[in-house]
Enzyme design. Structure first.
Site, PDB file in Angstrom:
ATOM      1  N   GLU A 422       8.526  21.345  16.372  1.00  0.00           N
ATOM      2  CA  GLU A 422       9.651  22.154  16.844  1.00  0.00           C
ATOM      3  C   GLU A 422      10.956  21.496  16.414  1.00  0.00           C
ATOM      4  O   GLU A 422      11.268  20.374  16.791  1.00  0.00           O
ATOM      5  CB  GLU A 422       9.591  22.246  18.381  1.00  0.00           C
ATOM      6  N   ASP A 495       8.618  20.035  22.181  1.00  0.00           N
ATOM      7  CA  ASP A 495       9.197  19.338  23.325  1.00  0.00           C
ATOM      8  C   ASP A 495       8.422  19.720  24.572  1.00  0.00           C
ATOM      9  O   ASP A 495       7.851  20.806  24.654  1.00  0.00           O
ATOM     10  CB  ASP A 495      10.665  19.753  23.518  1.00  0.00           C
ATOM     11  N   ASP A 497       9.218  20.950  27.308  1.00  0.00           N
ATOM     12  CA  ASP A 497      10.062  21.754  28.214  1.00  0.00           C
ATOM     13  C   ASP A 497       9.698  23.239  28.079  1.00  0.00           C
ATOM     14  O   ASP A 497       8.741  23.580  27.385  1.00  0.00           O
ATOM     15  CB  ASP A 497      11.549  21.529  27.899  1.00  0.00           C
ATOM     16  N   ASP A 499      11.137  25.760  26.553  1.00  0.00           N
ATOM     17  CA  ASP A 499      11.205  26.265  25.180  1.00  0.00           C
ATOM     18  C   ASP A 499       9.966  25.850  24.393  1.00  0.00           C
ATOM     19  O   ASP A 499       9.373  26.659  23.669  1.00  0.00           O
ATOM     20  CB  ASP A 499      12.443  25.699  24.473  1.00  0.00           C
TER      21      ASP A 499
END
Ligand code: 28G
Length: 633
Positions: A422, A495, A497, A499
């Site tokens: 990402e 990541d 998180d 997203d």
């Protein structure tokens, strides 16, 4: 106290054989095997309903790890058997050779279950059977793998009829396994779909949860459920017919998606690997559409491929096959072999679909239009492949990949790994830190296309996915062949998180829809970057979860700083390699499909364009993962 005569000894030897080799009778002694015990008992209750007695089954997961299953059928006969034992004692202690017969003449299942309630008894710490029949309540109790603890005796009076079985699995045999409320609910819901009018209730006493399943319209309700978050192109089409003792029931409906979703059952048990009935259904369907197009001068005069007329199709096929004709194939007996099932399903499907199309011209034209588009897309994809093989395509491929993909230098494809990373910044660190020989890096910019409603044309027009397809180099859709993959492992690295989770979901959807064998072959992984680093000055320790951090904090003396990684980009290239990429020190999550139908349902709920079901689903499944159906191991 029971007296042991010769037959009793034989019986105990039989039960002992089950305890010695449980796998031979129930497949395995893991979670799956444990649930086999439940299916075994539930199947008996279902049999009673199919025979026309009772309409209600309840499954209760008790707090102590035992399970109670009851029905409101006739109740197991309570008379004496010629052997001098009570009928219930015989039923719950004598092994059935082969499989059991039922009154309807249809054996409930052909696979691993159908071995009989005595097998469940043999693998239980105790089993307690309560029978409501002839105005009486009778009870018999077994312990330690089927030994009679309390022989059959009357314990009360009642006008009710039915059977209630409680058993405590021997958790020494099923080490570490436990009942799953979700697994049991899903299977019971499936049974309720297949047997209209049957109510099944599931209760979890520990968690205080309960579900109740009842469907009036059988397979039609099933299709409604499968398609509930898709947009249908026509009403549900259903038909039912019997030939040579084989009964074929089908319900189907087209949606505006590009996926095909076919579920098949034989004698109310799922055939996950399909078999002759599915083959027959597909052949009949294709023939009906091709004949209709030809006779009505519609389409391009070219025959449709089966896959063309199945684009956007959801179908449930349910067959009832007499015991004598049952044949299963494969290691798990999950595939129907019975050759008659193919020809009979084919001819019934062909006749009924032909009739339907002739009566419903508008729907017919609509579906044929969709099939024509599919055929054109196939054609375009073929031309694109030919282009790739010719020089021009190679040029295009190099151009698409250049500046994006950092290739591995090693030539051993199986050993090589492709990291999908990402963002450009993490991509940069990964390129610097990687093992160049075996690790390739493809940074992903921005959001990945949501493939739930994309056709293969949309995919080919999408630069990001195009790059990915070229990088893997093994084709896409029906053409995809994992043997051609440039990489043995494809690793999604995002990541930790929201997203990142979203990108993971989008990529999983893409792989699920267009490169499913990659998942089936265990080649798709998710990287597991640490959330924290504990900085001791001289060295660092990495921690993956909040729980682990709390544990660590308790044991550490001395001073340290806690660093929380908000994203991959916050690690330097060495750190990223050491914690997340290095085969010796990283931990990877393998993506696997445990149940294609469920994964299918979940992918369409999560990724489809209907907002309400998605909201509902996310609310019910708070931790936003594709657990169970996309099991991460
Ligand atoms: C509670 C959980 C699972 C069942 C019945 C009902 C009968 C039965 C079951 O008979 C023995 C041997 C061949 C006929 C059959 C009752 C006929 C007349 C039954 C269950 C008898 C098996 N009345 N309900 N077994 N056969 N429910 N639920 O197991 O001759 S098992």
């Amino acid at each position: 106290m029971a007296v042991y005569d010769e037959t009793s000894i034989k019986i105990l030897e039989g039960l002992e054989a089950v305890r010695k080799r449980p796998g031979m009778y129930i497949g395995s002694t893991d979670k799956r095997g444990l649930h086999h015990l439940v299916w075994e008992i539930v199947d008996n209750a279902i049999d009673e309903v199919i025979n026309g007695y009772g309409d209600y089954i309840k499954v209760v997961l008790n707090k102590n790890g035992s399970i109670t299953i009851s029905d409101n059928g006739r109740g197991v006969p309570i008379g004496m058997h010629e052997s001098g034992k009570s009928t219930p004692e015989v039923i719950y202690t004598i092994l059935h050779a082969g499989g059991k017969f039922t009154e309807s003449g249809y054996k409930v299942s052909g696979g691993l279950h159908g071995v009989g309630a005595s097998v469940v008894n043999a693998l239980s710490k105790y089993m307690d059977v309560v029978i409501y029949r002839d105005g009486k309540i009778s009870n018999i109790r077994f312990e330690d793998g089927g030994k009679v603890d309390i022989p059959l005796k009357q314990v009360g009076e009642s006008k009710k009829t039915g059977t209630t079985v409680t058993f405590m699995p021997d958790y020494e045999v099923f080490k570490g396994a436990s009942f799953s409320y979700t697994t049991i609910c899903e299977r019971m819901q499936e049974s309720a779909f297949l047997i209209s009018g049957l109510t099944i209730e599931v209760v979890d006493e520990e968690e205080d949860k309960t579900e109740k399943y009842f469907y009036e319209n059988g397979l039609n309700s099933f299709i409604e459920y499968i398609n509930e978050d898709k947009n249908p192109l026509c009403n549900i089409i259903s038909f039912n017919n019997v030939k040579n003792g084989i009964e074929v029931s089908v319900a189907l409906q087209y949606t505006d998606t590009y996926n095909e979703n076919i579920l098949s059952f034989v004698n109310n048990v799922k055939t996950p690997d399909g078999g002759s009935h599915e083959v027959g259904f597909k052949t009949g369907l294709t023939k009906a559409f091709n004949d209709y197009a030809k006779n009505n001068n519609i389409g391009k005069g070219t025959l449709f491929d089966g896959s063309d007329v199945r684009e956007g199709l959801s179908a449930v096929i349910s067959l009832k096959i007499p015991e004598a004709l049952l044949q299963f194939e494969g290691q798990t007996k999950a595939k129907l072999g019975t050759p008659e099932a193919r020809s009979i399903t084919e001819s019934i499907t062909y006749e009924q679909m032909k009739f339907f199309l002739e009566e419903n011209r508008e729907v017919a034209l609509n579906i044929i239009d969709k099939a024509t588009k599919s055929m054109e897309a196939r054609d375009a994809a073929r031309k694109a492949r030919e282009l790739v093989r010719s020089g021009k395509g190679k040029e295009k491929k190099e151009k698409v990949l250049s500046g994006k993909l950092a290739k591995a230098t090693g030539k051993n494809n199986e050993k090589n790994e492709l990291f999908l990373v990402e963002g450009d910044s993490a991509g940069g660190s990964a390129k610097t830190g990687r093992n160049r020989e075996t690790q390739a890096i493809l940074p992903l910019r921005g959001k990945v296309l949501n493939c739930e409603k994309a056709s293969s044309n949309d995919i080919h027009a999408n630069e990001e996915l195009n790059t990915l397809i070229y990088a893997i180099g093994a084709g896409i859709g029906n053409e995809f062949d994992p043997k051609d993959s440039n990489y043995g492992k494809i690793i999604i690295m995002t990541d930790a998180d929201d997203d990142g989770a979203h990108i993971q979901t989008l990529l999983l959807t893409f792989f699920y829809r267009f490169m499913r064998p990659l998942i089936e072959n265990g080649m798709l992984y998710i990287a597991n970057p640490p959330l924290y680093a504990l900085d001791f000055g001289k060295y660092k320790e990495y921690v993956a979860t909040d729980e682990e951090l709390e544990e660590k904090k308790k044991t550490i003396k001395g001073t340290y700083k806690v660093q929380r990684f908000k994203g991959l980009g916050e690690m330097n290239s060495d750190e990223l390699y050491e914690t997340t990429m290095c085969p010796e020190t990283r931990s990877l999550i393998k993506v696997s499909i445990t149940d294609a139908a469920l994964a299918e349902k979940r992918v369409s709920v999560l990724m489809g364009d209907k907002v309400e079901p998605r909201k509902e689903w996310i609310n019910e499944n708070v931790d936003f993962t594709l657990e169970d159906s996309f099991r991460k191991e």
